[in-house]
Design a protein around this motif. Structure first.
Motif, PDB file in Angstrom:
ATOM      1  N   UNK A 139       8.596  -0.513   4.825  1.00 46.55           N
ATOM      2  CA  UNK A 139       7.707  -0.295   3.683  1.00 46.55           C
ATOM      3  C   UNK A 139       7.883  -1.394   2.641  1.00 46.55           C
ATOM      4  N   UNK A 140       9.118  -1.735   2.348  1.00 44.77           N
ATOM      5  CA  UNK A 140       9.393  -2.777   1.339  1.00 44.77           C
ATOM      6  C   UNK A 140       8.859  -4.121   1.821  1.00 44.77           C
ATOM      7  N   UNK A 141       9.062  -4.459   3.087  1.00 44.73           N
ATOM      8  CA  UNK A 141       8.511  -5.707   3.631  1.00 44.73           C
ATOM      9  C   UNK A 141       6.989  -5.727   3.493  1.00 44.73           C
ATOM     10  N   UNK A 142       6.366  -4.599   3.865  1.00 42.90           N
ATOM     11  CA  UNK A 142       4.909  -4.492   3.775  1.00 42.90           C
ATOM     12  C   UNK A 142       4.442  -4.647   2.317  1.00 42.90           C
ATOM     13  N   UNK A 143       5.141  -3.996   1.401  1.00 39.43           N
ATOM     14  CA  UNK A 143       4.783  -4.085  -0.016  1.00 39.43           C
ATOM     15  C   UNK A 143       4.928  -5.520  -0.532  1.00 39.43           C
TER      16      UNK A 143
END
Length: 94
Positions: free
Chosen positions: A30-34
């Motif tokens: 999720x953090x990578x995607x964000x």
């Protein structure tokens, strides 16, 4: 590169919930995607900001065209008034 972040439990839970809604398998995903999403947004904004000079020039040209158009309409309007007066003839003016 490895980043370590300290998050409150409330933030961690919100991220886990958001990751589940986005069908991402982990908080890290999720953090990578964000981060990727934010980078794309920033890069697009930078590209748009570089076009601001072009937009200002186009806006100035449009403003000039609008002034020209208003002048032409005023000329046609006054010409029509003069033509109408001439067509009435001298008898109608008395």
């Amino acid at each position: 590169m490895v980043l370590k972040l300290e998050l409150s439990d409330a933030i961690r839970k919100r991220i886990e919930t958001a990751a589940t809604h986005k069908n991402l398998i982990s908080v890290e995903a999720f953090v990578r995607h964000a981060m990727e999403t934010e980078l794309l947004r920033v890069e697009c904004n930078c590209a748009m900001e570089s076009d601001d000079g072009n937009l200002a020039a186009v806006a100035k040209q449009v403003e000039g065209l609008e002034k020209g158009q208003r002048a032409i309409v005023a000329l046609v309007d006054s010409s029509a008034a003069i033509l109408a007066e001439l067509l009435r003839g001298p008898r109608a003016r008395r």
